[in-house]
Each structure stands twice: as structure tokens, then as C-alpha cells.
Design a protein around this motif. Structure first.
Motif, PDB file in Angstrom:
ATOM      1  N   VAL A   1     -70.217   9.843  49.328  1.00  0.00           N
ATOM      2  CA  VAL A   1     -71.108  10.873  49.869  1.00  0.00           C
ATOM      3  C   VAL A   1     -72.356  10.978  48.998  1.00  0.00           C
ATOM      4  N   ASN A   2     -73.518  10.886  49.616  1.00  0.00           N
ATOM      5  CA  ASN A   2     -74.795  11.085  48.924  1.00  0.00           C
ATOM      6  C   ASN A   2     -74.923  10.173  47.706  1.00  0.00           C
ATOM      7  N   THR A   3     -74.915   8.893  47.999  1.00  0.00           N
ATOM      8  CA  THR A   3     -74.883   7.888  46.936  1.00  0.00           C
ATOM      9  C   THR A   3     -76.172   7.818  46.130  1.00  0.00           C
ATOM     10  N   SER A   4     -77.247   8.397  46.635  1.00  0.00           N
ATOM     11  CA  SER A   4     -78.504   8.421  45.866  1.00  0.00           C
ATOM     12  C   SER A   4     -78.458   9.464  44.753  1.00  0.00           C
ATOM     13  N   GLY A   5     -77.519  10.409  44.874  1.00  0.00           N
ATOM     14  CA  GLY A   5     -77.521  11.586  44.005  1.00  0.00           C
ATOM     15  C   GLY A   5     -77.930  12.830  44.791  1.00  0.00           C
TER      16      GLY A   5
ATOM     17  N   ALA B   1     -82.546  13.807  38.120  1.00  0.00           N
ATOM     18  CA  ALA B   1     -81.638  14.438  37.140  1.00  0.00           C
ATOM     19  C   ALA B   1     -80.474  13.490  36.871  1.00  0.00           C
ATOM     20  N   ARG B   2     -80.423  12.938  35.654  1.00  0.00           N
ATOM     21  CA  ARG B   2     -79.429  11.907  35.357  1.00  0.00           C
ATOM     22  C   ARG B   2     -78.624  12.210  34.103  1.00  0.00           C
ATOM     23  N   ASP B   3     -78.824  13.380  33.506  1.00  0.00           N
ATOM     24  CA  ASP B   3     -78.051  13.703  32.300  1.00  0.00           C
ATOM     25  C   ASP B   3     -76.645  14.184  32.694  1.00  0.00           C
TER      26      ASP B   3
ATOM     27  N   GLU C   1     -73.000  12.298  39.255  1.00  0.00           N
ATOM     28  CA  GLU C   1     -72.391  11.008  38.895  1.00  0.00           C
ATOM     29  C   GLU C   1     -73.031   9.875  39.691  1.00  0.00           C
ATOM     30  N   TRP C   2     -73.321  10.119  40.963  1.00  0.00           N
ATOM     31  CA  TRP C   2     -74.039   9.107  41.760  1.00  0.00           C
ATOM     32  C   TRP C   2     -75.456   8.924  41.224  1.00  0.00           C
ATOM     33  N   ALA C   3     -76.122  10.012  40.893  1.00  0.00           N
ATOM     34  CA  ALA C   3     -77.510   9.950  40.418  1.00  0.00           C
ATOM     35  C   ALA C   3     -77.627   9.105  39.153  1.00  0.00           C
TER      36      ALA C   3
ATOM     37  N   GLY D   1     -79.969  15.647  47.316  1.00  0.00           N
ATOM     38  CA  GLY D   1     -80.980  16.650  47.018  1.00  0.00           C
ATOM     39  C   GLY D   1     -80.668  17.388  45.723  1.00  0.00           C
ATOM     40  N   LEU D   2     -79.410  17.373  45.339  1.00  0.00           N
ATOM     41  CA  LEU D   2     -78.995  18.087  44.129  1.00  0.00           C
ATOM     42  C   LEU D   2     -79.440  17.370  42.855  1.00  0.00           C
ATOM     43  N   SER D   3     -79.439  16.018  42.880  1.00  0.00           N
ATOM     44  CA  SER D   3     -79.743  15.299  41.631  1.00  0.00           C
ATOM     45  C   SER D   3     -80.753  14.151  41.760  1.00  0.00           C
ATOM     46  N   TYR D   4     -80.997  13.690  42.995  1.00  0.00           N
ATOM     47  CA  TYR D   4     -81.934  12.551  43.149  1.00  0.00           C
ATOM     48  C   TYR D   4     -83.357  13.041  43.379  1.00  0.00           C
ATOM     49  N   ASN D   5     -83.556  13.775  44.454  1.00  0.00           N
ATOM     50  CA  ASN D   5     -84.905  14.216  44.792  1.00  0.00           C
ATOM     51  C   ASN D   5     -84.816  15.220  45.925  1.00  0.00           C
ATOM     52  N   HIS D   6     -85.618  16.252  45.873  1.00  0.00           N
ATOM     53  CA  HIS D   6     -85.679  17.189  47.001  1.00  0.00           C
ATOM     54  C   HIS D   6     -87.075  17.778  47.075  1.00  0.00           C
ATOM     55  N   PRO D   7     -87.972  17.067  47.765  1.00  0.00           N
ATOM     56  CA  PRO D   7     -89.359  17.531  47.847  1.00  0.00           C
ATOM     57  C   PRO D   7     -89.569  18.482  49.029  1.00  0.00           C
ATOM     58  N   GLY D   8     -88.926  19.609  49.009  1.00  0.00           N
ATOM     59  CA  GLY D   8     -89.116  20.613  50.068  1.00  0.00           C
ATOM     60  C   GLY D   8     -88.302  20.309  51.311  1.00  0.00           C
ATOM     61  N   MET D   9     -88.563  19.161  51.897  1.00  0.00           N
ATOM     62  CA  MET D   9     -87.732  18.692  53.010  1.00  0.00           C
ATOM     63  C   MET D   9     -87.235  17.297  52.635  1.00  0.00           C
ATOM     64  N   TYR D  10     -85.936  17.098  52.780  1.00  0.00           N
ATOM     65  CA  TYR D  10     -85.270  15.938  52.182  1.00  0.00           C
ATOM     66  C   TYR D  10     -84.786  14.931  53.221  1.00  0.00           C
ATOM     67  N   GLY D  11     -84.868  15.279  54.505  1.00  0.00           N
ATOM     68  CA  GLY D  11     -84.190  14.505  55.545  1.00  0.00           C
ATOM     69  C   GLY D  11     -84.520  13.024  55.587  1.00  0.00           C
TER      70      GLY D  11
END
Lengths: 126, 382
Positions: free
Chosen positions: B317-321, B179-181, B169-171, B323-333
Motif C-alpha cells: 500500500v502506498n509504495t511511494s511513501g 520524509a525519510r528519517d 518505511e516505504w518512503a 501523502g504521509l511521507s513522500y509528497n503532498h502538494p495540496g492535492m495528491y491524486g
């Protein structure tokens, strides 16, 4: 719980015992805790007085997961708490992967895979 | 001596994100993100005298990054403890700046693991005590923690699915999210099981992406164009590397890193306006909300239910979406920091949390191994 008296590199010693069908761990004479995986010092108290002991091989599943692959049946990975007070990763054999339950009593067996000894567990008769 | 307010983040940016194609390297993405972050800060590459990076691609990360960018730092820190490394870099950069060891620090990261065939390029060395059992790194390790959390506290797959749905929903409010669907709890429950009880939609994305953050002294930050985002407090802790050595699979070292950060900042979790948690898997959000003090141990599952961490919910919480829905390029920190800074500057667009003055950033690395907490705040929080 037998005391084993041999010297050698920790991982080599563990593997050698496993090859003889024994599940070995270290007992710290400094703080009395079981140490696993094997090391050259106790991670709890820092003592270097570690004795090799043979586990009874009895324990309980602390947690487990079933891992799914497209081309084969799922296999399980479990963390087992041995009665002597140490925890190790292993798998429970002789049971469908999804049916490995937390708290389940299990006992150790040694296997050989690709020329290397491996510790596995079987459900204990209830 | 406290680092409270001694340093500030003055520039943040991502590179191109998502799936960048086969041509670009991780260093190319670091280069893009760096140019953008320096531009955001109003600083030049030549101003950078402290370099911070970590990578699964480049064993000597700051050497590779420094060479590529043409930066010859007088202070270099390649602290490598998984995805949390970059929150640690922020902490360490503030300390180095406060000690006069550098004045302008660049933290940079890039990965092309999606274009690299979807393979997770990871620094997971093989343990002779784990490898024979073929756990799938890292998902099986998090699955083992999830199983135990469910057993001890009655946490359900539905509750975990709520985490994934809230992230989505944030994403949907973030144009940069991968991932925005639409996503429902049922979609998550029905998705392919990977390592029980975690299914594929309990797992973070596998994307390409890079990010950069520029950090400098509070004094210099105030001379720059954008409002500084101050580091108010930070703390780190780690107790294990391998999951079989984690003392209690339901409690992370965040129970130590967070109090350290709160103490330095002079705040508690109740003071946080936005919360960025390293959500590599849905269980992470649940356990970190507990370990960071937002609810009691074991109550994380009910805490996240009923849309409470979704847009318009009780806690942002996690307003960008995430690591689950915005972006997770291996290391997300590093991307946790980027989003926290945007929220505190009011640059969150449709997902902006009104009046956000304080942000909690919590990084996780390895298999619930390294935990690094940072508290960020605007000028108003002084």
C-alpha cells in the motif's frame, strides 16, 4: 415541535429564527424527513414542499474533536444529532474541549457572536 | 460501453519536489512535470489535444495551464472535486479518447504551498453552518470521522500510527520521498495534537510539487517506447461536500466508486498487486481498505497492524511513501497514478513490488467527499 409559517430565503430564515432564540429546520411534507441545512428542495425526495419547524433543541453528540492552538485553550467542534432527525455542526459549551463525548446528551442555546446568531449546545443534566 | 483497455497511461513524471523556494510558481512546476512526462512518453507537446487540470491557485485551471504550456486543446476538462480530481481526469480522458474527442490527453497539476509559507491553499469555501465553530480545515473534518470510527469500531491511535510508520518505511526506499528519517508508533503518539484524535504525524506533508501524466488510445500507446499501463476500470461517486452532510462518518462513497471500477475491469480487490490510497490522514488508509473491500467495515485498524502494509507485508500500500511521507502538494491524486504506473512498468527501484501487473488507485477529495477509483494493468492483464 412547533410549525413555523414564514417565507424567505432558506439561510436568511434560519438566521432570523436563530436570532429569535429558535433552532429551526425544515420538514419535508413529501417524504417526511427532516432537512438541514435549509434548502429550496428536499435533498432526499426532491419535493419543494418544505415546512419550517422549531426543534426541541435536544440531541446527542454524534462525534467531536478538540482543536489545539498554540496560544489558547483547545476548543471543541461537534456534530450533533437532533432528536427530530437532523445533524448539524456546533460546539458544546461549559465543558473542557477534550471531555465532549460521543453519545452525550446536549441541548441547544442561541448565542450572539460578532453580531451574528450562533447555535451552541450545553451538556444536559444527567 | 466499457472503457476497459481503451486507453493507457504512456508517460508520467513529477516536477522538482519538496521545497522549491519562493521563485517558482505552480505553473512552472506544471511545465517541468509536463516536459518530463512527454519525454517519458516519447511524445511532443504538439501531440497533446486534450487537457485536464484542477487547481486551488487557478480558478480556470485548464485555461491557465493551456496558456502557459502553449497547448490549444480541442478537449478540455477541469473537473474540480479536490484531490481525487486527477483520478477522475484519467477516467474522463479515457472516455474522451474512446469517443474520439481527443487522442493524446495531458493531466497536469502543480502547487507551491510549502514555499508559499506552509499555508494550505485550498478551495475550501466557508459554510455559514460550519464556519462559526472554527473547525480547522481539513484536519478537523477528518478528526470527526476518526473519533466516530474509534467509537464504533474500537480503532486505536496505535493502529493509526501503524499507517504512518508503514508509509515511512516505504518512503525510506524512495529517493524522491520528502520524509525519510526513522519513525516509530511512539513518535506518532507523542507528536503534537492538532485536532483530536489526530496528531501532526497523522497528517500528510505540506510540500511543493507538480506532476503530469500522458494518456492516449491503446492503439497509439503500443507504438510508443515504454510498456503501456492500461486503464482497466474506473468509477466515481460523491455524496457530500461538507462534513456535517456526510451520511455516515465511518463509510465513504468509495463503497460505490470501487465496485463500479472493479465491474468495468472485471476484477476484485483480491486481484490487486499494488494499492495506492489517498492518505491525507492516517484514518484515510484505514477507511479506504474497508470501503474498497480489503477487509470488513471496522477491521481496518487491525488490518494495518503488525506491519501488514509495510514493505515485505501482505499488501503493498502506498509504495511511494504516500501523502504521509513522500509528497503532498495540496492535492495528491495525480501522484497516486505516477507511482502506480512506475510499479507496473517495473521502475520502482528498491521499492519495486516484484511482478506487479495490476494496480488499484483510489483518490479522495474534499472531506471524504469525492471518491474515485481506477484499476490499472499491464499488457499481461488483457
Amino acid at each position: 415541535m412547533k410549525e413555523l409559517r414564514e417565507e424567505g430565503a432558506p439561510t436568511e430564515m434560519y438566521t432570523r429564527y436563530l436570532g429569535e432564540g429558535k433552532l429551526a429546520f425544515q420538514h419535508c411534507t413529501g417524504c417526511g424527513r427532516a432537512v438541514f441545512y435549509p434548502r429550496v428542495l428536499c435533498p432526499y425526495c426532491g419535493s419543494t414542499s418544505l415546512e419550517w419547524r422549531e426543534s426541541s433543541g435536544h440531541g446527542a453528540v454524534y462525534t467531536a474533536t478538540a482543536i489545539y492552538r498554540r496560544d489558547r485553550e483547545p476548543h471543541n467542534v461537534a456534530l450533533v444529532d437532533l432528536d427530530e432527525g437532523f445533524r448539524m455542526m456546533s460546539r458544546v459549551e461549559g465543558i473542557v474541549a477534550e471531555e465532549v463525548e460521543i453519545g452525550m446528551r446536549v441541548s441547544f442555546e442561541a448565542r450572539e457572536e460578532e453580531g451574528e446568531p450562533v447555535a451552541v449546545f450545553l451538556p444536559e443534566e444527567v | 460501453m466499457s472503457l476497459r483497455g481503451k486507453a493507457a497511461v504512456v508517460g508520467v513524471a513529477e516536477s522538482v519536489l519538496g521545497e522549491v523556494g519562493p521563485g517558482l510558481t505552480p505553473l512552472d512546476l506544471i511545465g517541468q512535470a509536463t516536459v518530463r512526462a512527454l519525454d517519458d512518453a516519447g511524445l511532443e507537446k504538439g501531440d497533446v489535444d486534450g487537457l485536464f487540470s484542477s487547481s486551488a491557485y487557478y480558478h480556470m485551471a485548464t485555461l491557465s495551464v493551456g496558456e502557459y504550456l502553449g497547448i490549444q486543446p480541442r478537449y478540455s476538462d477541469a473537473t474540480s472535486m479536490g484531490g481525487s480530481s486527477f483520478v477522475s481526469h484519467l477516467f474522463h480522458a479515457a472516455a474522451a479518447i474512446d469517443a474520439g474527442l481527443c487522442e493524446v490527453a495531458l493531466i497536469a497539476y502543480g502547487s507551491t504551498q510549502r514555499s508559499g509559507g506552509g499555508r494550505l491553499v485550498s478551495a475550501s469555501e466557508s459554510s455559514p453552518y460550519e464556519a462559526p465553530y472554527r473547525p480547522r480545515y481539513p484536519v478537523s473534518m477528518y478528526a470527526l470521522a476518526t473519533s466516530r470510527h474509534m467509537y464504533e469500531y474500537g480503532t486505536t491511535r496505535e493502529q493509526l500510527a501503524e499507517v504512518a510508520v508503514a508509509a515511512r518505511e516505504w518512503a525510506k526506499l524512495n529517493p524522491k520521498a520528502f520524509a525519510r528519517d526513522d519513525l516509530t508508533v511512539e513518535d506518532v503518539l507523542d507528536s503534537r495534537m492538532v485536532s483530536s484524535p489526530l496528531s501532526v504525524l497523522d497528517c500528510c506533508l505540506v510540500t511543493d510539487g507538480g506532476a503530469a501524466a500522458v494518456v492516449t488510445s491503446a492503439e497509439r500507446a503500443r507504438e510508443l517506447g515504454k510498456p503501456p499501463v492500461y486503464l482497466l476500470g474506473a468509477g466515481e461517486a460523491h455524496w457530500h461536500r461538507n462534513i456535517s452532510e456526510m451520511p455516515d462518518l465511518t463509510t465513504t462513497a468509495a463503497t460505490e466508486s470501487a465496485p463500479r471500477a472493479y465491474e468495468m475491469a472485471g476484477v476484485s480487490q483480491r486481484d490487486m498487486d499494488v494499492v495506492m490510497l489517498y492518505d491525507a490522514f492516517t484514518i484515510n488508509t484505514v477507511m479506504f481498505l474497508e470501503d474498497l473491500g480489503f477487509c470488513q467495515k471496522g477491521e481496518g485498524g487491525s488490518f494495518v497492524s503488525g506491519g501488514r502494509i509495510s514493505p515485505g507485508g501482505e499488501l503493498a500500500v502506498n509504495t511511494s511513501g504516500g501523502g504521509l511521507s513522500y509528497n503532498h502538494p495540496g492535492m495528491y491524486g495525480l501522484m497516486l497514478i505516477v507511482e502506480a504506473v512506475r510499479q507496473l512498468r517495473g521502475e520502482g527501484g528498491k521499492r519495486q513490488v516484484e511482478g506487479a501487473e495490476t494496480a488499484l488507485v483510489h483518490g479522495n477529495g474534499g472531506v471524504f467527499s469525492s471518491q474515485v477509483t481506477a484499476v490499472l494493468g499491464t499488457e499481461a492483464t488483457f
